[in-house]
Write a protein that holds these residues in place. Structure first.
Motif, PDB file in Angstrom:
ATOM      1  N   GLY A  78       0.832  -1.203   0.000  1.00  0.00           N
ATOM      2  CA  GLY A  78       0.000   0.000   0.000  1.00  0.00           C
ATOM      3  C   GLY A  78       0.861   1.245   0.000  1.00  0.00           C
ATOM      4  N   ASN A  97      -2.474   4.361   3.989  1.00  0.00           N
ATOM      5  CA  ASN A  97      -3.325   3.262   3.513  1.00  0.00           C
ATOM      6  C   ASN A  97      -2.506   1.971   3.452  1.00  0.00           C
ATOM      7  OD1 ASN A  97      -5.751   2.125   2.577  1.00  0.00           O
ATOM      8  ND2 ASN A  97      -5.132   2.388   0.445  1.00  0.00           N
ATOM      9  N   VAL A 102      -1.096  -1.831   4.339  1.00  0.00           N
ATOM     10  CA  VAL A 102      -1.593  -3.179   4.627  1.00  0.00           C
ATOM     11  C   VAL A 102      -0.409  -3.984   5.152  1.00  0.00           C
ATOM     12  CG1 VAL A 102      -2.594  -5.295   3.695  1.00  0.00           C
ATOM     13  CG2 VAL A 102      -3.379  -3.058   2.850  1.00  0.00           C
ATOM     14  N   LYS A 149      -5.118  -3.954   8.281  1.00  0.00           N
ATOM     15  CA  LYS A 149      -5.225  -2.776   7.419  1.00  0.00           C
ATOM     16  C   LYS A 149      -5.195  -1.496   8.249  1.00  0.00           C
ATOM     17  CE  LYS A 149      -7.979  -5.133   3.862  1.00  0.00           C
ATOM     18  NZ  LYS A 149      -9.244  -5.137   3.088  1.00  0.00           N
ATOM     19  N   SER A 198      -6.533   1.204   7.397  1.00  0.00           N
ATOM     20  CA  SER A 198      -7.876   1.792   7.332  1.00  0.00           C
ATOM     21  C   SER A 198      -8.797   1.229   8.401  1.00  0.00           C
ATOM     22  CB  SER A 198      -8.490   1.551   5.945  1.00  0.00           C
ATOM     23  OG  SER A 198      -8.588   0.159   5.676  1.00  0.00           O
ATOM     24  N   CYS A 255      -7.972  -8.343   9.707  1.00  0.00           N
ATOM     25  CA  CYS A 255      -9.138  -8.445   8.825  1.00  0.00           C
ATOM     26  C   CYS A 255      -9.321  -9.846   8.257  1.00  0.00           C
ATOM     27  CB  CYS A 255      -9.015  -7.445   7.675  1.00  0.00           C
ATOM     28  SG  CYS A 255      -9.014  -5.712   8.215  1.00  0.00           S
ATOM     29  N   ASP A 291     -15.198  -3.119   2.188  1.00  0.00           N
ATOM     30  CA  ASP A 291     -14.405  -2.231   3.027  1.00  0.00           C
ATOM     31  C   ASP A 291     -14.783  -2.327   4.502  1.00  0.00           C
ATOM     32  OD1 ASP A 291     -13.040  -1.242   0.819  1.00  0.00           O
ATOM     33  OD2 ASP A 291     -14.545   0.308   0.443  1.00  0.00           O
ATOM     34  N   CYS A 339     -14.822  -3.255   8.338  1.00  0.00           N
ATOM     35  CA  CYS A 339     -13.756  -3.540   9.299  1.00  0.00           C
ATOM     36  C   CYS A 339     -14.241  -4.574  10.314  1.00  0.00           C
ATOM     37  CB  CYS A 339     -13.319  -2.267  10.016  1.00  0.00           C
ATOM     38  SG  CYS A 339     -12.394  -1.120   8.959  1.00  0.00           S
TER      39      CYS A 339
END
Length: 309
Positions: free
Chosen positions: A202, A206, A208, A246, A248, A254, A285, A287
């Motif tokens: 990423g 952002n 990963v 992630k 985010s 995840c 997307d 979480c």
């Protein structure tokens, strides 16, 4: 980062497993022992991993040159010495003498980093040796202490730095392997081995993070950590499907699968990450808020869903 949350979530389960299994089977005599052993393992594992991670993060700062550019990235209450050059090896010392930056722990002792002169941490395959020397961590909240000694090999497999991701660098891969000897404040000891790969992809903001284990021992593969606890029980932790975190999602896990095994007690638990409040797999997307636990002890088994901490 919140990789510590992943560690806490995994070993939080181990503590709960001792309680749950004992209650389900109504083996009152054994459940107390199981609970005590597993809770102690959970706490020890978290404390050792967190302390070791903090030291390795500080080593990475030194190797990345952050300490030369600004004191903002320096470890708090620590001095850094890189004046020791012998033959083709340069040695850095991080010497701790006080509280961490968040004030939650006090640290004394040293981290020693050895690398060859002319080796640049940003180059592919760059490898250094990191040694923990009487690194004592005392928690301010309860006064409990832990002393670590041991040696790890730290390798920048891909080369590059994290700030280069998305700007010419597709992936940053680091590997860490070695062992740690821990001495607790009751003078009991344990040995813990680690073989962990961390892959960043990423871009900044952002990111990963993918975690894998590459250790092997006693017929187990894909081990991320293993060893003996202070009660002399051997444990093995495998990552059988890469664990993905992630930015985010605040670096919560995840997806991925981790298996904890304590063969001597015929106990194991498979942790599958990436579930929501409805105990359903996340998608798109979304979480995660929960993870699934499938446990086995002898002929007994069950499934539960636990909240991420």
């Amino acid at each position: 980062m919140k990789t510590k949350k992943l560690i806490r979530s995994g070993f939080l389960f181990l503590a709960m497993m001792g309680l749950t299994l004992g209650g389900c089977q109504k083996e009152k005599n054994n459940s107390n022992a199981d609970s005590s052993t597993l809770q102690q393992l959970a706490m020890d594992e978290e404390n050792i991993q967190n302390a070791s991670d903090d030291a390795m993060n500080d080593a990475n700062l030194v190797l990345s040159g952050s300490y030369l550019k600004s004191t903002q990235g320096w470890p708090c209450h620590a001095t850094i010495d890189s004046a020791n050059v012998e033959n083709d090896t340069i040695t850095y010392y991080i010497t701790y003498n006080g509280a961490s930056c968040n004030g939650r722990i006090n640290r004394t002792g040293q981290v020693e980093i050895k690398k060859q002169v002319g080796t640049h941490w940003g180059q592919a395959g760059a490898t250094v040796i990191v040694r923990l020397i009487n690194l004592t961590i005392t928690r301010v909240a309860n006064g409990k202490s832990l002393t670590l000694n041991g040696t790890k090999t730290y390798q920048n497999v891909s080369g590059g730095f994290i700030w280069q991701l998305g700007n010419g660098l597709d992936a940053l891969v680091h590997k860490v392997w070695g062992n740690i000897q821990a001495t607790f404040d009751d003078n009991s000891t344990r040995t813990w081995n680690v073989a962990r790969q961390r892959t960043f992809t990423g871009s900044l903001g952002n990111l990963v993070l993918t975690i894998d284990g590459f250790g092997t021992d006693a017929g187990f593969s894909s081990l991320v950590c293993w060893g003996a606890n202070r009660h002399g029980e051997n444990f093995y932790t495998q990552i059988t499907q890469s664990i993905v975190l992630k930015q985010s999602c605040e670096f919560d896990p995840c997806s991925g699968i981790k298996i904890h095994q304590i063969p001597a007690n015929s106990k194991s638990a498979t942790l599958t990450f990436g579930y929501n409040d409805q105990n359903e797999p996340i998608s798109g997307d979304e979480c995660p808020t929960r993870y699934r636990v499938d446990w086995v002890r002898n002929s007994h088994s069950g499934t539960m869903y636990l909240q991420l901490p």
